[in-house]
Design an enzyme around this catalytic site. Structure first.
Site, PDB file in Angstrom:
ATOM      1  CG  HIS A 129      -2.114  -0.846   1.124  1.00  0.00           C
ATOM      2  ND1 HIS A 129      -3.251  -0.495   0.434  1.00  0.00           N
ATOM      3  CD2 HIS A 129      -2.348  -2.081   1.621  1.00  0.00           C
ATOM      4  CE1 HIS A 129      -4.142  -1.467   0.519  1.00  0.00           C
ATOM      5  NE2 HIS A 129      -3.624  -2.443   1.242  1.00  0.00           N
ATOM      6  CE  LYS A 173      -6.952  13.925   0.148  1.00  0.00           C
ATOM      7  NZ  LYS A 173      -7.028  12.701  -0.629  1.00  0.00           N
ATOM      8  NE  ARG A 174      -2.503   8.672   6.535  1.00  0.00           N
ATOM      9  CZ  ARG A 174      -1.294   8.545   5.966  1.00  0.00           C
ATOM     10  NH1 ARG A 174      -0.211   9.013   6.584  1.00  0.00           N
ATOM     11  NH2 ARG A 174      -1.154   7.944   4.814  1.00  0.00           N
ATOM     12  CE  LYS A 216      -2.921  10.880   2.846  1.00  0.00           C
ATOM     13  NZ  LYS A 216      -3.419  10.122   1.690  1.00  0.00           N
ATOM     14  CB  THR A 235     -10.587   4.795  -1.213  1.00  0.00           C
ATOM     15  OG1 THR A 235     -10.305   5.123   0.152  1.00  0.00           O
ATOM     16  CG2 THR A 235      -9.841   3.530  -1.602  1.00  0.00           C
ATOM     17  CE  LYS A 270     -14.048   5.881   0.868  1.00  0.00           C
ATOM     18  NZ  LYS A 270     -13.137   5.988   2.025  1.00  0.00           N
TER      19      LYS A 270
END
Length: 830
Positions: A375, A566-567, A572, A674, A678
């Protein structure tokens, strides 16, 4: 007579309907009976939690009815292969609404609850979710369990029943504060404890060799510590099918929980010392591993749950007529990242030491049992354990790892004679510095299949991270792009959009998501587009109300809802989003009459407790919000919100309301993502880089319906190799320089002008995630977003086409890929 027939025979018709009936009256009786007889409550005085528990128990009765029937099928199908999904995280989300949808009784239960003091929607909102995951990894595992059941594939998810999950996040004075997640404090009605199925797990001690009665050399492990693993089962029902699988989570328990002799002599602490020490194993999700004690606890957790799982699987296999050498015929076990990789030497230990197989036979069984999903490409996330720690906790497993490695490197030398560099790179033992075990290599060695989770991620795994393994065993490597369950993230969380879709194309799409393609013919229908916008606006009004309730910030549903949840992590790039926000703010300050698209920018996510820069990024977001939200020059045209405690339940409110989905990670860093799926399934358009599954989403929805910006993964690599200089980017771009200088000036933190200096210095002198390199492209792309938003009909058309073309990203498709290409399993249908 099979178990389900025995159960049915023991109940009268009326009792059977109360336990299993799906009509409103049967459900009403079931809830009432649970209130009276199980909880000792009268309906007239029952609290919200009383009613929630009663409804949940009534639903659970119906789930376990399907569970017993599913077990009946397996008992009559000894040839059927079962999937064991081994994961350190299962972020299941709230269960009540999802189970009502899967049973097809949401409306019936809503009608049944009219006889009680609290309506169903209030009970659904009351439910707490177990925080048994950190983010995408655990949520993916939950989606896969949903899809396995929906596709009628027999499966068990194995993990840890953490007493305290991922922390609850509060924002105080703009800073993240971590609070204990006490998800069990009001009871968790979905699970059943199975103490009779407990297993022993051993740690530490020594090993000794001996010769058995047949003259074979064997090894005995004399453990220093024994812990009991107690399973807790949660039923996982598929959507509108009879298959009900299990999530089996293990709780650590002391063999002797109370020392009566110590208590009698007044040593009260020592009386419960073993219980406290043992139960620490399943106490907290991802304990801080900065200390040696924390590292030992993390390794103990990993071994604890895989040992419980493998023992449970072997016991079941042998109980129903299997033999150890045919274990892989019955079980296909998937390692969800490297956390369960110690399952490889554990299965070998059990087959060699407990069941007497020879090495070659045991290794063949092991490799044919396991598959491994990688991952991450981040070096710090490729897990290793020091040889000293591993040997101290798991001495027998270290011996087995050494033997696996000896045979591995011998094989490498045969294939690549003289290439000692390759031997060092592929070895399970990293000899540079302090010797450590490479868990990703152990997982690769012990599995018959290795997969990435998006096309780009798999390509980078093959060409960079695991290139030597691919060269030696190319047929072992696959790609299985991630997916999400449309049942939770559309049917449950977005009933307005789901109803509109069902009215247009029928009700088969939640279990056959490719049917969404039929929506394309409505994209040019003005009436359908108007109804589509009405649904989106209702969802935005709902989110706006929740934002005001939880943060006190008033936002406007007619603005563009621009969302990044998100985290919190540097790769990110939440700070890239902030730089754009400040660019807009500075434009408005320079010209308060400027005509800009009104935006509500929503952030959400948790920073790891020890990740200082991530926590500083949260503080930066809240500081920008304080600067922007009440500035009279902005006049409400720009709002900034940090939504606290982002989790699955919060996501079910946010995803349906988003207009723009921020998927802006540095290309080559995100394995898949993911959240991007969504958002797109709920009609948000994506602004993003060519990273992770963004690439495949863009291919599916069409480049014209995706806002693309930024360097590619190859361009990132080449630019770094050429000597990337972020300071030069800053010096050459006056817009960027103005924004960075604003942060550095202390205007956002007058009480501590140097507060954000670490962020600024990191960007100017290092910028490992190329934030400054992508800044101008991102700002220019946001201008394209504005231009399309001004054309409401064109935006709505693109939104409809996004949803219509997202069928590939159902977790059902992902599971079909696993079943066909990796697990080689078939559905077992009633």
């Amino acid at each position: 007579m099979v178990p389900s027939e025995l159960a049915a025979e023991s109940l009268s018709d009326a009792e059977h309907r109360t336990r299993t009936g799906l009509d409103p009256e049967s459900l009403r009786r079931a809830v009432r009976d649970h209130l009276f007889y199980f909880q000792g409550r009268h309906p007239a005085t029952a609290s919200v939690n009383d009613c929630y528990l009663a409804v949940a128990y009534a639903v659970r009765d119906r789930l376990f009815q399907h569970g017993v029937q599913s077990l009946d099928l397996l008992l009559h199908r000894p040839d059927a292969r079962i999937v064991a999904y081994l994961s350190a995280e299962f972020l299941m989300g709230p269960q009540l609404a999802a189970n009502l949808v899967n049973l097809g009784i949401l409306d019936a239960m809503r009608e049944a609850m009219t006889a009680f003091p609290h309506d169903l929607d209030r009970l659904i909102d009351h439910e707490e979710e177990p925080g048994l995951g950190n983010g995408g990894l655990g949520r993916l595992a939950a989606c896969y369990l949903d899809s396995l059941a929906t596709l009628e594939v027999p499966a068990i998810g194995y993990g840890i029943r953490y007493e305290f999950g991922i922390f609850n996040q509060q924002i105080r004075d703009g800073w993240q504060v971590e609070l204990t997640d006490k998800w069990l404090h009001l009871g968790y009605p979905w699970e059943i404890a199975r103490p009779e199925r407990a297993v022993e797990v051993r740690f530490g001690g020594t090993t000794e060799g001996y010769t058995d009665a047949d003259g074979r050399y064997r090894v005995r492990w004399n453990a220093a510590e024994i812990v009991m693993g107690v399973p807790h089962d949660t039923p996982i029902l598929g959507y509108r099918v009879k298959t009900c699988n299990l999530l089996r989570l293990w709780r650590a328990e002391a063999v002797q929980s109370f020392d009566f002799a110590s208590f009698n002599v007044g040593e009260y602490g020592r009386a419960v010392e073993q219980q406290v020490s043992t139960e620490t194993i399943s106490k907290v999700l991802y304990p801080n591993d900065a200390s040696p004690q924390g590292k030992a606890l993390r390794l103990k957790q990993q071994y604890f749950f895989v040992s419980c799982a493998i023992q449970d699987m072997l016991r079941s296999h042998i109980r129903f007529g299997g033999t150890p050498d045919t274990f892989h015929h019955r079980w296909a076990a998937q390692l969800n990242d490297t956390h369960p990789a110690v399952a490889v030497p554990e299965l070998m230990r059990l087959l060699l030491d407990e069941h007497g197989l020879e090495w070659d036979a045991a290794w063949e069984v092991t490799q044919k049992t396991f598959g491994y999903t990688n991952h991450t490409l981040l070096p710090e996330a490729l897990e290793t354990w020091s040889v000293d720690l591993f040997g101290a906790l798991l001495p027998r497993h270290l011996e087995i790892v050494y033997e696996i490695n000896r045979r591995l490197v011998d094989g490498v030398r045969r294939v690549y004679p003289g290439d000692e560099g390759r031997v060092r790179r592929m070895s399970l033992i990293d000899e540079s510095g302090r010797r450590s075990i490479r868990m990703a290599h152990l997982a690769c060695a012990g599995s018959h299949a290795v997969n990435g989770v998006a096309a780009l991620h798999t390509d980078l795994l093959k060409t960079q991270v695991l290139a030597d393994w691919v060269a030696m065993t190319p047929d072992r490597f696959h790609n299985v792009t991630n997916g999400v369950t449309p049942r939770r993230f559309m049917v449950v969380s977005n009933p307005g959009l789901s109803g509109l879709i069902t009215a247009a194309i029928g009700d088969g799409w939640p279990s056959r998501l490719e049917a969404l393609r039929e929506l394309e013919r409505f994209a040019d229908d003005p009436d359908f587009r108007a109804r589509w916008r009405d649904v989106k606006r209702e969802n935005k009004q709902r989110l706006a109300a929740v934002i005001e309730q939880r943060t006190g910030i008033v936002v406007y549903p007619d603005s563009l809802f621009d969302v990044q949840v998100k985290r919190i992590h540097e790769y990110k790039r939440q700070h890239l989003n902030v730089l754009h926000l400040l660019t807009l703010y500075r434009r408005l300050k320079a010209d308060p009459s400027l005509d800009i698209v009104p935006r509500t920018v929503v952030f959400g996510g948790k920073a790891a407790p020890g990740y200082f820069i991530a926590k500083l990024m949260i503080k930066l977001v809240t500081a920008v919000g304080a600067l922007v939200n009440d500035d009279p020059d902005v006049r409400g045209r720009l709002k900034v919100v940090f939504f606290p405690n982002f989790n699955v339940k919060v996501g079910q409110i946010i995803y349906p309301a988003a207009d723009l989905s921020e998927q802006i990670s540095t290309a080559g860093q995100e394995a898949s993502g993911t959240g991007n799926m969504k958002f797109a399934l709920n009609g948000a358009l994506t602004i993003g880089t060519l990273d992770g599954a963004n690439i495949e989403i863009r291919d599916e929805v069409g480049p014209e319906n995706f806002f693309l910006f930024g360097l590619t993964a190859d361009e990132v690599r080449l630019r770094k190799a050429a000597g990337y200089d972020p300071r030069a980017v800053y010096e050459s771009n006056p817009v960027l320089r103005g924004v960075i200088d604003l942060i550095a000036s202390g205007a956002l933190s007058p009480d501590d002008p140097s507060r954000f200096r670490p962020l600024v210095d990191g960007l100017l002198w290092h910028d490992p995630f190329m934030v400054l390199a992508d800044f101008q492209a991102y700002v220019d792309c946001q201008a394209q977003v504005d231009a399309l938003w001004r054309d409401g009909e064109a935006w709505t058309r693109a939104s409809i086409l996004n949803v219509a073309r997202m069928g590939k990203f159902s977790s059902d498709r992902s599971i079909r890929d696993y079943c066909e290409r990796i697990w080689h399993v078939e559905p077992v249908r009633a």
